[in-house]
Motif scaffolding. Structure first.
Motif, PDB file in Angstrom:
ATOM      1  N   THR A 122       0.647  -1.162   0.065  1.00 49.02           N
ATOM      2  CA  THR A 122       0.086  -0.011   0.031  1.00 49.02           C
ATOM      3  C   THR A 122       0.793   1.300   0.071  1.00 49.02           C
ATOM      4  O   THR A 122       1.639   1.369   0.854  1.00 49.02           O
ATOM      5  N   ILE A 123       0.732   2.029  -1.073  1.00 48.89           N
ATOM      6  CA  ILE A 123       1.363   3.276  -1.036  1.00 48.89           C
ATOM      7  C   ILE A 123       0.703   4.504  -0.523  1.00 48.89           C
ATOM      8  O   ILE A 123      -0.671   4.565  -0.770  1.00 48.89           O
ATOM      9  N   VAL A 129       6.877  10.099   0.697  1.00 50.21           N
ATOM     10  CA  VAL A 129       5.952   8.995   0.108  1.00 50.21           C
ATOM     11  C   VAL A 129       6.351   7.835   1.227  1.00 50.21           C
ATOM     12  O   VAL A 129       7.584   7.573   1.312  1.00 50.21           O
ATOM     13  N   TYR A 130       5.356   6.907   1.184  1.00 51.12           N
ATOM     14  CA  TYR A 130       5.495   5.544   2.053  1.00 51.12           C
ATOM     15  C   TYR A 130       4.966   4.492   1.347  1.00 51.12           C
ATOM     16  O   TYR A 130       3.922   4.600   0.491  1.00 51.12           O
ATOM     17  N   VAL A 131       5.396   3.298   1.577  1.00 43.47           N
ATOM     18  CA  VAL A 131       5.067   2.044   1.076  1.00 43.47           C
ATOM     19  C   VAL A 131       4.789   0.965   2.339  1.00 43.47           C
ATOM     20  O   VAL A 131       5.952   0.903   2.840  1.00 43.47           O
ATOM     21  N   GLN A 132       3.946   0.405   2.554  1.00 42.48           N
ATOM     22  CA  GLN A 132       3.762  -0.638   3.618  1.00 42.48           C
ATOM     23  C   GLN A 132       3.590  -1.784   2.796  1.00 42.48           C
ATOM     24  O   GLN A 132       2.811  -2.065   1.850  1.00 42.48           O
ATOM     25  N   MET A 133       4.480  -2.711   2.844  1.00 44.08           N
ATOM     26  CA  MET A 133       4.830  -4.147   2.426  1.00 44.08           C
ATOM     27  C   MET A 133       4.536  -5.212   3.444  1.00 44.08           C
ATOM     28  O   MET A 133       5.065  -5.436   4.317  1.00 44.08           O
ATOM     29  N   ASN A 134       3.429  -5.845   2.833  1.00 46.53           N
ATOM     30  CA  ASN A 134       3.054  -6.947   3.769  1.00 46.53           C
ATOM     31  C   ASN A 134       3.018  -8.316   3.167  1.00 46.53           C
ATOM     32  O   ASN A 134       3.588  -8.153   1.880  1.00 46.53           O
ATOM     33  N   SER A 135       2.984  -9.443   3.568  1.00 41.85           N
ATOM     34  CA  SER A 135       3.265 -10.683   2.962  1.00 41.85           C
ATOM     35  C   SER A 135       4.116 -10.760   2.019  1.00 41.85           C
ATOM     36  O   SER A 135       4.113 -11.261   0.902  1.00 41.85           O
TER      37      SER A 135
END
Length: 117
Positions: free
Chosen positions: A68-69, A78-84
């Motif tokens: 999710t950016i 800017v952010y990016v949430q990286m899951n799985s």
């Protein structure tokens, strides 16, 4: 002069999460996108995700539903949430801001993300 500073990379186990951030300074152009590319050894650089000032997002098919950016326009961050996360997400992640008038790219220094047990 545009300068981008990234933070948040590192080593994570498969299935884990990481959050990356990138703060841009010296940005004088208001019509822009920010986002992340990545480059793994022996592979072409690929767009991971991007976001406009208005919040419109675009994701690589390989990360949809997992990443999710987001961005904070007041902070030009800017952010990016990286899951799985998967081993195939292992790469150098590069933040960018793009001037949509001149189409110029400005890049961060890149951060290593390694997904491994």
């Amino acid at each position: 002069q545009v300068h981008l500073v990234e933070s948040g990379g590192g080593l994570v186990q498969p299935g884990g999460s990481l959050s990356l951030s990138c703060a841009a300074s010296g940005v004088t152009f208001s019509i822009n996108t920010m986002g992340w590319y990545r480059q793994a050894p022996g592979k072409q650089r690929e767009l991971v995700a991007s976001i406009t000032r208005g919040g419109a997002t675009n994701y690589a098919d390989s990360v949809k539903g997992r990443f999710t950016i987001s961005r904070d326009n007041a902070k030009n961050t800017v952010y990016v949430q990286m899951n799985s996360l998967k081993p195939e997400d292992t790469a150098v992640y590069l933040c960018y801001v793009r001037d949509l008038v001149t189409l110029s790219f400005y890049w961060g220094q890149g951060m290593q993300v390694t997904v491994s047990s």
